[in-house]
Design an enzyme around this catalytic site. Structure first.
Site, short mmCIF file in Angstrom:
data_model
loop_
_atom_site.label_atom_id
_atom_site.label_comp_id
_atom_site.label_asym_id
_atom_site.label_seq_id
_atom_site.Cartn_x
_atom_site.Cartn_y
_atom_site.Cartn_z
N ASP A 46 0.81 -1.23 0.00
CA ASP A 46 0.00 0.00 0.00
C ASP A 46 0.84 1.27 0.00
OD1 ASP A 46 -2.33 -1.55 0.21
OD2 ASP A 46 -2.05 -1.71 2.38
N HIS A 97 -4.50 -1.98 -5.85
CA HIS A 97 -3.87 -0.74 -6.25
C HIS A 97 -4.98 0.27 -6.44
CE1 HIS A 97 0.00 -2.31 -6.81
NE2 HIS A 97 -0.21 -2.92 -7.93
P1 GDP Z 1 -0.41 0.21 -3.67
O1 GDP Z 1 -1.00 -1.10 -3.32
O2 GDP Z 1 1.04 0.29 -3.33
O3 GDP Z 1 -0.71 0.63 -5.07
O4 GDP Z 1 -1.07 1.30 -2.72
P2 GDP Z 1 -2.61 1.66 -2.59
O5 GDP Z 1 -3.09 2.17 -3.86
O6 GDP Z 1 -3.40 0.62 -1.93
O7 GDP Z 1 -2.48 2.80 -1.48
C1 GDP Z 1 -2.03 3.99 -1.73
C2 GDP Z 1 -3.11 4.97 -1.35
O8 GDP Z 1 -2.55 6.23 -1.38
C3 GDP Z 1 -4.27 5.05 -2.33
O9 GDP Z 1 -5.41 5.42 -1.63
C4 GDP Z 1 -3.83 6.14 -3.31
O10 GDP Z 1 -4.89 6.79 -3.98
C5 GDP Z 1 -3.16 7.06 -2.37
N1 GDP Z 1 -2.08 7.86 -2.87
C6 GDP Z 1 -1.03 7.49 -3.67
N2 GDP Z 1 -0.15 8.51 -3.75
C7 GDP Z 1 -0.64 9.51 -2.98
C8 GDP Z 1 -0.17 10.81 -2.61
O11 GDP Z 1 0.90 11.24 -3.01
N3 GDP Z 1 -0.94 11.54 -1.78
C9 GDP Z 1 -2.13 11.10 -1.29
N4 GDP Z 1 -2.82 11.90 -0.49
N5 GDP Z 1 -2.60 9.89 -1.59
C10 GDP Z 1 -1.87 9.10 -2.42
#
Ligand code: GDP
Length: 424
Positions: free
Chosen positions: A12, A40
């Protein structure tokens, strides 16, 4: 050129967003391990997409997406996701499925749920997606390969054999109704027919693509600390989320991978059980959880509140080292803008000694964080596109983390949307 995007921590970290962004420059995006057990989150002009099993390239009509032999293929989940992406985007994503991938069956999901139920409080916080029983069967050689779905007698024989073992567990350990091999053969056969046009020798396809100089992106799920060998065992997943495994799960030469981009968050978050040294509790945790990610720190797959904490330099340095990171992406930097001061964990106190290397689980259980405090920047940084335009305190925070992680932070993400990224 082959690049891998992987997680430095517990998963995440925001890999989806970066993959989506770099997918634009890619011809092929490959998932090489794991199944529909994580998610994701990608936010585009068309809204929010939570992808579980499909590679992030499905949001781009021209990109070929590949599910490699290392994935846990839950066909129903995959088809549902494909249908949903198709109906929202108005095009059919290009997708190939390895004929050597193995099929995650309904009994893997059932066994995962029954085992967690049996363990009760001692459970590992599985997502109930069948991942552990699936990989156990793969390595016990009783799994079902995609190519076997097209030989009905063989499929039946293999299911009968697997199920004779499962039914002993179903009866004696879990006290549940037995499985039926005939019924399952029909179910899996029908699913096989549905995916038949997408099934291919993806390893040969990728070898050819490498020869032709195509841009290939290998998309990891979860992060280093969930690796069965190098993670916080047994609070790990059942396949390797390491860039080192990517060539195996995709079927390409190890030396083809030229770049490993390791994603880490500007603070820590963790879903599931296990030691989490910098964990915050109470109001402090609640506030960070509420402000984190795009809509609070809640699991993309399960909706469970994520545990949150301060940035852990010890874990992240280890995470990047183990991945073999050539560069890092730091995400969710905007989330910290509300804080007066920000803690980072620079060491662990274990039995009175301060250590800076990441220890094995029995020692990690005893570790207490050693914190350093950095000033906050107290201003909204979303919308900033150039590193120089970030507040000085924010740049100082990034540079301090970079120094600790010992990898250059090439990308900084300051918002959940696709365009909210600063490249350095
Ligand atoms: P992954 O499994 O590594 O792709 O991560 P996830 O998508 O589950 O979690 C990342 C969360 O952070 C999601 O809710 C994204 O929309 C959010 N996100 C990613 N980059 C940023 C950022 O730079 N700022 C904010 N506020 N949210 C982000």
């Amino acid at each position: 050129m082959v690049r891998a995007i992987v997680g430095a921590n517990w998963g995440d970290e925001g890999k989806g967003k970066l993959t989506d962004l770099l997918a634009e420059e890619s011809d092929i995006v490959v998932r090489f391990q794991g199944g529909a057990n994580a998610g994701h989150t990608i936010i585009t002009d068309q809204g929010k997409f939570a992808l579980h099993l499909l590679p992030s390239g499905v949001l781009h009509p021209d990109i070929m997406n590949v599910l490699g032999s290392g994935v846990a293929l839950d066909i129903n989940e995959m088809l549902e996701e494909l249908e949903s992406v198709k109906s929202r985007l108005g095009f059919t994503p290009k997708l190939m499925i390895s004929d050597r991938a193995q099929v995650l069956t309904p009994y893997h999901v059932a066994l995962d749920c029954y085992e967690e139920e049996r363990l009760g409080k001692a459970s590992f916080g599985s997502t109930h997606s069948g991942i552990a029983p699936f990989y156990a069967d793969k390595y016990a050689k009783i799994g079902i390969q995609v190519c076997q779905l097209y030989h009905k007698d063989l499929l039946h024989q293999r299911l009968k054999n697997a199920i004779s073992q499962k039914n002993v567990l179903m009866d004696a350990l879990y006290h549940k109704a037995p499985l039926d091999a005939d019924e399952l053969t029909e179910t899996l056969w029908a699913l096989g027919q549905k995916i038949a046009p997408m099934v291919a020798d993806t390893a040969s396809y990728l070898h050819e693509a490498i020869k032709e100089g195509k841009q290939i992106l290998l998309e990891g799920q979860l992060g280093t600390l969930r690796d069965p060998d190098h993670g916080i065992f047994p609070y790990t997943t059942s396949s390797s989320p390491l860039a080192g495994y990517a060539p195996v799960g995709a079927g390409i030469p190890p030396y083809a991978v030229q770049e490993v981009i390791c994603v880490t968050k500007a603070y820590s978050s963790c879903v599931g059980a296990g030691p989490f040294v910098t964990e915050l509790f109470g109001d402090e945790a609640e506030e960070l959880r509420r402000r984190g990610g795009d809509a609070g720190e809640y699991g993309a797959k399960t909706g469970r509140p994520r545990r949150v904490g301060w940035f852990d330099c010890v874990a992240t340095r280890y995470g990047c080292m183990t991945q073999g990171a050539t560069a890092c992406a730091l995400t969710n930097l905007d989330v910290l803008s509300y804080l007066d001061k920000i803690a980072i964990c620079t060491g662990y106190r274990i039995d009175g000694q301060v250590v800076t290397h990441f220890p094995v689980t029995p020692l990690l259980d005893k570790a207490e964080p050693v914190y350093e405090f950095l000033p906050g920047w107290k201003t909204d940084i979303r919308g900033i596109r150039r590193y120089e335009d970030l507040p000085a305190a924010c740049r100082a925070y990034v540079e301090r983390l970079e120094q600790e992680a010992q990898v250059s932070f090439k990308y900084l993400s300051n918002g959940p949307r696709r365009d909210e990224m600063i490249a350095r």
